[in-house]
Structure formats: structure tokens, C-alpha cells
Design a protein around this motif. Structure first.
Motif: not given
Length: 433
Positions: A199, A201-203, A205-207, A209, A300, A304
Motif C-alpha cells: 500500500t 502513500g501516507r494517506k 497507506g495509513g487508511r 493499515w 518497501r 519510489t
């Protein structure tokens, strides 16, 4: 007037072509017919209208699963049965035949396995018929699954795989849904948690996880409170040997011809090698698994470029690594790989075609080594060893190939587009990519 009519016709024609392109490929009648015929054959085998060669693969349902069912319906896990080696949500799969009370347990289980197969196909078809997608994935599922024979419908892995396919395909637009499904799949059979490795991107991927952690925590707490022994399975595999179909087992298959004094026994629900040096080979297998996940972590950190298909490709590579290095490679594990390979090839940009093909071919050799010639595998004769070398060799080749392709696709520097020199009408030169 004539020119205006011609222009209208051309405009109408362009609209029609555009509409046809938006609809995607034609309806896959051949694919559906192939699925229907192959699945009918699988049902005829598990219902024993036809007898499949080799040992009876349906006994796990009629004996083991049904015994667990009787225990689970009392509100507790099989605490005294070391063959129960599954996370707590596996109880839902074992109890699922209760949804069809008008059928006997085994019959209901086979029907529900068939339904899970149909759900996976429907998801792959729905995704594959969308613009910029492909039906290659649906074809991998249609062709690959029946190559494993009736084992597919005689284990609950096809149900887990359907959840995993849904998670991967949902991840493109709905990372929270992907996280929820991956966590639920993980509580069914652990490995779907690996779907989250790619997954991006922070957004997003964060969602993914975050929803996975919340779902896993909530369900784990619910099972712990509601049913005693939810996580007793964690201590049930301490004394496992090396399963006779695993990569490491080839050491002992060959060693038996050179005086190795070990045994082949039914242990923890599978046929395993037990005896001298088995603990060493099992330890090496665990170390290889650790190295594999170390490589995944390195990938991971170095990746990039995350494309629309990267999450699916990474999930496929992760489960390949987990499966190939494991000290147990049961035939139903190939269902996982077929499902994830199919999910990858839904995306036109995926480069996993070659390793997916290797997995499909490995599935054919898997049904040969179990159940068709399983007696030869247990006896470690030349036929049994040859089948294992080919099957496990294909899995190793698929793992290495998929890993290299994933690295090149996401980590290696992008190849610059070729530059073309063009001369403008005024005589000046311009460079265009």
C-alpha cells in the motif's frame, strides 16, 4: 449540405467507437463456459460421482472439519486438538455449513466452497471488464483452480482467497475496505495480512493499515471474550517436523536413499519427516523466511514508484516468498497464489504474467504429487522426487522472477524516453521525447 451530412456521420461514428471502447471487451461467454464446465467436474469429484485418483481428499471435511464443527458450536475452540492451527476467525469457515441446514455438513461445505469460487470469479470479471483493465486475471483463476483437483473444494482456503482477492481489488479506490478485508482474512488464515505490504502513500497507506489494525484488534478481542482458547493455536506447532511436500523436504527424500534413519509420520495433521537433522532443516526454512521478509522490508524502504498495480504485485510476491520458504507447502496453498496472480493480471500494467504462468503450471504438478501420486512422494521414489523437484522448482523460479520484476518496476531508475530531433517549418530544430 452533403458536407454537413458527412460530418454528422463521422461524428456519430466516432461516438459509437468511443462508446464501444468505454464498454470494454465483449462479454466473455467462452470464459464463463469454461468456468462452468470445470467447476461442474470439481463438484462431481467431491460429491464422489466420479472417483479422483489417489487418497480421498474430502476426508478433511467429513472427519476433521466436522469434528471441529461439533466442538465449535458449543462455544469453545478445540483446545485439546493440536491439529487446530488456525486463527480464531477460521471458526466462521468451519461453522459456515450451518447456513445450509437442509444439507449434510460435507455437502453444505462443498456448496459454500463453490460459492466462494464464484464470488472470486465475479470480482475478477467485474474488475477486468472495466476500462484499462484486463480479463487475463479471470482466465488465470478459471484455468488455474481446477488444475489443483478436488482439493480446492475440500479445504476452506478458497474462501480465504476470495476475501484476499476482494481486498486487493478494493485497494485501488477504497484503502479502508482493503484494510478491513485484509485483517479479516488474516484472522481466517494469517497470510492475507501480507496484502498490505504494497500500500502506497501516507494517506492511502495509513487508511489501509489503520482500518486493518482496528478490525484485527476488535475481532481478536471479541473472539477472546466470547470463545475460550481463541489463540491456543499459537502453541500447537512447537514440535512440527518438515512436511514431505516442502522445499526443505527434498533433503530428506534424497537422504533416505543414502541411509538416513528417519521416519515419515502423520504429525500435526500433515505427513512430515521426523528424525535426525529435521530440526536443522526446519530452522533453515525459518531463517529463509526471515531473510525473505527482510528483503520485503528493504524493497518497501527503497521503492519510489507506486503504480495502480503495485499493491497487487507486492502482495503476490510477499505470499510467494512466504509459501516457498515455508516448512509446510500444502496443495491448497497454491489456491492463494492463483488468486493473487489473478488479481495482479487484472491490471494491464502488471508485469507478473511470467510468474503467474509458472504458478499455474506448478498447480498442475501439485495435483500430480497430491493426491494422484502421493504414495510415490511418501515413498521417496524417483517419480515422487521428480514431481516435487519440478513443482518446487517452479515455485522458486516464480518467486525470484516476481521479486526481480517488482524491484525493476518500483525501485530501479526509470528508463528515460528516447529523444527525437524534429525540424520545424522555419528550419529550427526541436527535441521531443
Amino acid at each position: 449540405m452533403t458536407a454537413q451530412k458527412t460530418a454528422r456521420r463521422n461524428t456519430y461514428g466516432k461516438r459509437q467507437v468511443g462508446m464501444a471502447g468505454a464498454r470494454g471487451p465483449r462479454f466473455p461467454y467462452v470464459l464463463l463456459a469454461t468456468w462452468g464446465l470445470t467447476r461442474l467436474l470439481l463438484l462431481l469429484f467431491v460429491f464422489k460421482v466420479f472417483v479422483f485418483p489417489g487418497p480421498d481428499v474430502t476426508s478433511d471435511v467429513s472427519v476433521t472439519y466436522q469434528n471441529w464443527y461439533e466442538v465449535l458450536r458449543t462455544g469453545t475452540f478445540p483446545l485439546d486438538d493440536v491439529t487446530w492451527q488456525y486463527p480464531p476467525a477460521a471458526a466462521l469457515a468451519i461453522l459456515s455449513p450451518a447456513l445450509l441446514p437442509f444439507l449434510a455438513y460435507t455437502e453444505a461445505f462443498f456448496v459454500l466452497a463453490f460459492v466462494a469460487d464464484l464470488i472470486a470469479l465475479s470480482l475478477l470479471l467485474y474488475a477486468g471488464l472495466r476500462p484499462d483493465r484486463s480479463l487475463r486475471g479471470a482466465w488465470v483463476w478459471v484455468v488455474g483452480v481446477p488444475l489443483l483437483g478436488p482439493t480446492v473444494y475440500a479445504r476452506y482456503d478458497v474462501m480465504v482467497t476470495a476475501v484476499a482477492v476482494a481486498a486487493v481489488l478494493a485497494g485501488v479506490r477504497h484503502p479502508k475496505v482493503m484494510g478491513i478485508l485484509a485483517a479479516f482474512g488474516g484472522l481466517l488464515k494469517v497470510w492475507p495480512l501480507l496484502l498490505l505490504v504494497g500500500t502506497a502513500g501516507r494517506k492511502a497507506g495509513g487508511r489501509a493499515w489503520g482500518s486493518a489494525a482496528a478490525t484485527a484488534g476488535g475481532l481478536a478481542l471479541l473472539f477472546t471474550v466470547a470463545m475460550p482458547g481463541a489463540f491456543a493455536f499459537l502453541t500447537f506447532q512447537r514440535d512440527r517436523g518438515t512436511e514431505v511436500e516442502s522445499l526443505g523436504s527434498l533433503v530428506f527424500h534424497i537422504a533416505r536413499h543414502h541411509g538416513w534413519q528417519g521416519e515419515v509420520l502423520l504429525n500435526y495433521g500433515s505427513v512430515e519427516f521426523l528424525g535426525p537433522y529435521v530440526d536443522v532443516v526446519s530452522t533453515v526454512a525459518l531463517m529463509l523466511t526471515g531473510l525473505a521478509f527482510g528483503w520485503l522490508l528493504l524493497w518497501r524502504l527503497c521503492a519510489t514508484r507506486f503504480l495502480v498495480h503495485t499493491a497487487a504485485d507486492a502482495a503476490f510476491v510477499a505470499v510467494l516468498l512466504f509459501t516457498t520458504t515455508s516448512r509446510v507447502i500444502s496443495p491448497q496453498y497454491l489456491v492463494w497464489l492463483i488468486g493473487l496472480a489473478a488479481a495482479c493480471l487484472v491490471f494491464r500494467g502488471s508485469r507478473m504474467g511470467l510468474p503467474a504462468g509458472m504458478v499455474v503450471v506448478a498447480s498442475f504438478f501439485t495435483v500430480l504429487e497430491f493426491p494422484v501420486y502421493f504414495g510415490d512422494v511418501v515413498a521417496s521414489n524417483s517419480l515422487g522426487i521428480t514431481l516435487l523437484v519440478i513443482r518446487n522448482g517452479l515455485l522458486v523460479a516464480a518467486t525470484v522472477t516476481a521479486g526481480v520484476l517488482l524491484w525493476r518496476d518500483t525501485v530501479s531508475p526509470a528508463v528515460p524516453a528516447p529523444v527525437t530531433r524534429r525540424t520545424t517549418p522555419s528550419g529550427e530544430e526541436s527535441l521531443t521525447p
